[in-house]
Design an enzyme around this catalytic site. Sequence first.
Site, PDB file in Angstrom:
ATOM      1  N   TYR A 148       0.839  -1.205   0.000  1.00 42.62           N
ATOM      2  CA  TYR A 148       0.000   0.000   0.000  1.00 42.62           C
ATOM      3  C   TYR A 148       0.873   1.254   0.000  1.00 42.62           C
ATOM      4  O   TYR A 148       0.687   2.162  -0.816  1.00 42.62           O
ATOM      5  CB  TYR A 148      -0.893  -0.031   1.237  1.00 42.62           C
ATOM      6  CG  TYR A 148      -1.891   1.097   1.339  1.00 42.62           C
ATOM      7  CD1 TYR A 148      -2.965   1.190   0.442  1.00 42.62           C
ATOM      8  CD2 TYR A 148      -1.798   2.055   2.348  1.00 42.62           C
ATOM      9  CE1 TYR A 148      -3.903   2.217   0.553  1.00 42.62           C
ATOM     10  CE2 TYR A 148      -2.731   3.077   2.465  1.00 42.62           C
ATOM     11  CZ  TYR A 148      -3.793   3.148   1.569  1.00 42.62           C
ATOM     12  OH  TYR A 148      -4.718   4.163   1.688  1.00 42.62           O
ATOM     13  N   GLU A 150       4.030   1.822  -0.814  1.00 41.54           N
ATOM     14  CA  GLU A 150       4.810   2.089  -2.020  1.00 41.54           C
ATOM     15  C   GLU A 150       3.912   2.364  -3.221  1.00 41.54           C
ATOM     16  O   GLU A 150       4.271   3.141  -4.105  1.00 41.54           O
ATOM     17  CB  GLU A 150       5.779   0.942  -2.314  1.00 41.54           C
ATOM     18  CG  GLU A 150       6.846   0.739  -1.240  1.00 41.54           C
ATOM     19  CD  GLU A 150       7.841   1.899  -1.097  1.00 41.54           C
ATOM     20  OE1 GLU A 150       7.771   2.863  -1.881  1.00 41.54           O
ATOM     21  OE2 GLU A 150       8.684   1.841  -0.187  1.00 41.54           O
ATOM     22  N   LYS A 152       1.126   3.968  -3.091  1.00 38.43           N
ATOM     23  CA  LYS A 152       0.703   5.371  -2.966  1.00 38.43           C
ATOM     24  C   LYS A 152       1.879   6.316  -3.203  1.00 38.43           C
ATOM     25  O   LYS A 152       1.692   7.404  -3.755  1.00 38.43           O
ATOM     26  CB  LYS A 152       0.093   5.602  -1.579  1.00 38.43           C
ATOM     27  CG  LYS A 152      -1.254   4.907  -1.370  1.00 38.43           C
ATOM     28  CD  LYS A 152      -2.374   5.567  -2.168  1.00 38.43           C
ATOM     29  CE  LYS A 152      -3.748   5.019  -1.784  1.00 38.43           C
ATOM     30  NZ  LYS A 152      -4.840   5.641  -2.553  1.00 38.43           N
ATOM     31  N   ARG A 189     -10.031  -2.242  10.702  1.00 43.73           N
ATOM     32  CA  ARG A 189      -9.442  -1.050  11.306  1.00 43.73           C
ATOM     33  C   ARG A 189      -9.960  -0.865  12.721  1.00 43.73           C
ATOM     34  O   ARG A 189     -10.977  -1.430  13.120  1.00 43.73           O
ATOM     35  CB  ARG A 189      -9.737   0.174  10.434  1.00 43.73           C
ATOM     36  CG  ARG A 189      -8.872   0.160   9.194  1.00 43.73           C
ATOM     37  CD  ARG A 189      -8.983   1.420   8.396  1.00 43.73           C
ATOM     38  NE  ARG A 189     -10.064   1.341   7.439  1.00 43.73           N
ATOM     39  CZ  ARG A 189     -10.192   2.176   6.416  1.00 43.73           C
ATOM     40  NH1 ARG A 189      -9.324   3.139   6.224  1.00 43.73           N
ATOM     41  NH2 ARG A 189     -11.197   2.059   5.560  1.00 43.73           N
ATOM     42  N   PHE A 194     -13.665  -1.638  17.133  1.00 48.22           N
ATOM     43  CA  PHE A 194     -14.164  -1.284  18.476  1.00 48.22           C
ATOM     44  C   PHE A 194     -15.692  -1.135  18.465  1.00 48.22           C
ATOM     45  O   PHE A 194     -16.372  -1.567  19.404  1.00 48.22           O
ATOM     46  CB  PHE A 194     -13.517   0.017  18.975  1.00 48.22           C
ATOM     47  CG  PHE A 194     -12.092  -0.143  19.483  1.00 48.22           C
ATOM     48  CD1 PHE A 194     -11.453  -1.378  19.485  1.00 48.22           C
ATOM     49  CD2 PHE A 194     -11.383   0.966  19.979  1.00 48.22           C
ATOM     50  CE1 PHE A 194     -10.135  -1.519  19.954  1.00 48.22           C
ATOM     51  CE2 PHE A 194     -10.074   0.831  20.447  1.00 48.22           C
ATOM     52  CZ  PHE A 194      -9.452  -0.408  20.422  1.00 48.22           C
ATOM     53  N   GLY A 210      -0.742  -0.784  23.157  1.00 43.43           N
ATOM     54  CA  GLY A 210      -1.725   0.307  23.038  1.00 43.43           C
ATOM     55  C   GLY A 210      -1.111   1.690  23.180  1.00 43.43           C
ATOM     56  O   GLY A 210      -1.827   2.691  23.232  1.00 43.43           O
ATOM     57  N   LYS A 211       0.233   1.748  23.216  1.00 40.08           N
ATOM     58  CA  LYS A 211       0.871   3.079  23.345  1.00 40.08           C
ATOM     59  C   LYS A 211       1.081   3.758  21.994  1.00 40.08           C
ATOM     60  O   LYS A 211       1.465   4.929  21.932  1.00 40.08           O
ATOM     61  CB  LYS A 211       2.217   2.954  24.066  1.00 40.08           C
ATOM     62  CG  LYS A 211       2.033   2.659  25.547  1.00 40.08           C
ATOM     63  CD  LYS A 211       3.329   2.786  26.307  1.00 40.08           C
ATOM     64  CE  LYS A 211       3.106   2.459  27.769  1.00 40.08           C
ATOM     65  NZ  LYS A 211       4.300   1.868  28.390  1.00 40.08           N
ATOM     66  N   GLN A 212       0.865   3.009  20.901  1.00 37.71           N
ATOM     67  CA  GLN A 212       0.985   3.644  19.576  1.00 37.71           C
ATOM     68  C   GLN A 212      -0.140   4.666  19.442  1.00 37.71           C
ATOM     69  O   GLN A 212      -1.203   4.512  20.039  1.00 37.71           O
ATOM     70  CB  GLN A 212       0.924   2.594  18.455  1.00 37.71           C
ATOM     71  CG  GLN A 212      -0.398   1.907  18.212  1.00 37.71           C
ATOM     72  CD  GLN A 212      -0.625   0.681  19.066  1.00 37.71           C
ATOM     73  OE1 GLN A 212      -0.196   0.625  20.214  1.00 37.71           O
ATOM     74  NE2 GLN A 212      -1.327  -0.309  18.535  1.00 37.71           N
ATOM     75  N   ASP A 274       3.762  -1.785  12.352  1.00 31.78           N
ATOM     76  CA  ASP A 274       2.658  -0.899  12.735  1.00 31.78           C
ATOM     77  C   ASP A 274       3.260   0.449  13.164  1.00 31.78           C
ATOM     78  O   ASP A 274       4.084   0.502  14.079  1.00 31.78           O
ATOM     79  CB  ASP A 274       1.925  -1.552  13.912  1.00 31.78           C
ATOM     80  CG  ASP A 274       0.540  -0.983  14.151  1.00 31.78           C
ATOM     81  OD1 ASP A 274      -0.438  -1.628  13.752  1.00 31.78           O
ATOM     82  OD2 ASP A 274       0.458   0.094  14.775  1.00 31.78           O
TER      83      ASP A 274
HETATM   84  N1  UDP Z   1      -5.550  -1.658  16.303  1.00 30.57           N
HETATM   85  C1  UDP Z   1      -5.882  -2.172  17.555  1.00 30.57           C
HETATM   86  N2  UDP Z   1      -6.952  -2.994  17.631  1.00 30.57           N
HETATM   87  C2  UDP Z   1      -7.731  -3.312  16.568  1.00 30.57           C
HETATM   88  C3  UDP Z   1      -7.392  -2.777  15.300  1.00 30.57           C
HETATM   89  C4  UDP Z   1      -6.283  -1.956  15.199  1.00 30.57           C
HETATM   90  O1  UDP Z   1      -5.202  -1.912  18.560  1.00 30.57           O
HETATM   91  O2  UDP Z   1      -8.708  -4.065  16.739  1.00 30.57           O
HETATM   92  C5  UDP Z   1      -4.412  -0.725  16.232  1.00 30.57           C
HETATM   93  C6  UDP Z   1      -3.419  -0.984  15.095  1.00 30.57           C
HETATM   94  O3  UDP Z   1      -2.425  -1.912  15.501  1.00 30.57           O
HETATM   95  C7  UDP Z   1      -2.874   0.410  14.856  1.00 30.57           C
HETATM   96  C8  UDP Z   1      -4.046   1.325  15.175  1.00 30.57           C
HETATM   97  O4  UDP Z   1      -4.942   0.555  15.965  1.00 30.57           O
HETATM   98  O5  UDP Z   1      -1.832   0.695  15.751  1.00 30.57           O
HETATM   99  C9  UDP Z   1      -4.778   1.814  13.946  1.00 30.57           C
HETATM  100  O6  UDP Z   1      -5.002   0.711  13.130  1.00 30.57           O
HETATM  101  P1  UDP Z   1      -5.895   0.758  11.839  1.00 30.57           P
HETATM  102  O7  UDP Z   1      -5.902  -0.617  11.258  1.00 30.57           O
HETATM  103  O8  UDP Z   1      -7.209   1.380  12.138  1.00 30.57           O
HETATM  104  O9  UDP Z   1      -5.180   1.766  10.846  1.00 30.57           O
HETATM  105  P2  UDP Z   1      -3.655   2.156  10.540  1.00 30.57           P
HETATM  106  O10 UDP Z   1      -3.513   3.507  11.115  1.00 30.57           O
HETATM  107  O11 UDP Z   1      -2.710   1.188  11.172  1.00 30.57           O
HETATM  108  O12 UDP Z   1      -3.584   2.110   9.063  1.00 30.57           O
END
Ligand code: UDP
Length: 312
Positions: A148, A150, A152, A189, A194, A210-212, A274
């Site tokens: 994806y 590359e 884009k 996503r 959620f 979950g810190k990302q 990620d």
């Molecule tokens: N993520 C998560 N739980 C989920 C789905 C995604 O923790 O059920 C995390 C994922 O690892 C990323 C962030 O949420 O760090 C956003 O993920 P998403 O797939 O929505 O989009 P991205 O920004 O990675 O393209």
Amino acid sequence: MSKETVLISGGAGFLGSHLCDWFIGHGFKVIAVDNVITGSLRNVAHLKANKDFKLMKQDVIKPFKVSGPVHYVCHFASPASPVDYMNHPLATMLVGSYGTHNLLELARAKKAVFLMASTSEIYGDPLVHPQVEGYWGNVNTIGPRSIYDEAKRYAEAATFAYKRAYKMDVKVVRIFNTYGPRMQIKDGRVVPNFIDQILNHRPLTIYGNGKQTRSFCYVDDLVDGITRLLLSKMTGPVNMGNPREFTILEFAELIRKKYNPKAKIIYQPLPQDDPKQRRPDISLARRELGWEPKVALEDGIGKTMKWFAENK
Ligand code: UDP
């Protein structure tokens, strides 16, 4: 006065279908082109009877012809969620490369303005934070997301090559995480996951610790920004997204608190590559287009939750 025509590839997708609505609502004719691999005809079913709307079931990877005038070409066709693009790796690479060329050629033949839907993913796992348009990115060229990212990046390069070679009027928008009605509930996503988990009384899944971080933009705000860009003199690339940044854990807590404080959180492995942090610097869009998002996450999630509950 005759109406101007906008061709939108990916017109039956999440963002594409909202753009179709905006243009029809603002007095344009719309041609939506879609192969419906990740889009859905349901997204544009309400436009079917409108005489200004036309749907072409067509894969833009193959050259195609359109009769009559086209004033704007917007290239939104592509699988866009990590789960979807990893399920369709070759289609993703081809729609970013051949698809972009075919749409650029169409725009060239019609003397139309061309707008490329690019992405925050071109920044990869960014080392500059928040991300500014001048940052060149940090992408693993052979990692699982590279199909994806590359594609884009290539599409941006192709767009600028056509601008240089043919003096075309082109625009590039880099779209950050966007959510709202008409996302596919199973696209993997974090927002649809959620919401699906809340609606079905299942635990919220957090990948990694979950810190990302991510910053979530409501679709109406994004459509406002994209249409301003298309109708402006600006080329970009320009970031569009909501600059309010959350860790994924904070985001899960916000949803839990509002919808089900008893919902459990479970931790699952972090997918490879990620991105650890993501937040758009939107100074350029603010300055040049007078644009900024208006919808608070709490309100946007409420509207999205309601839509998913009613459209199961
Ligand atoms: N993520 C998560 N739980 C989920 C789905 C995604 O923790 O059920 C995390 C994922 O690892 C990323 C962030 O949420 O760090 C956003 O993920 P998403 O797939 O929505 O989009 P991205 O920004 O990675 O393209």
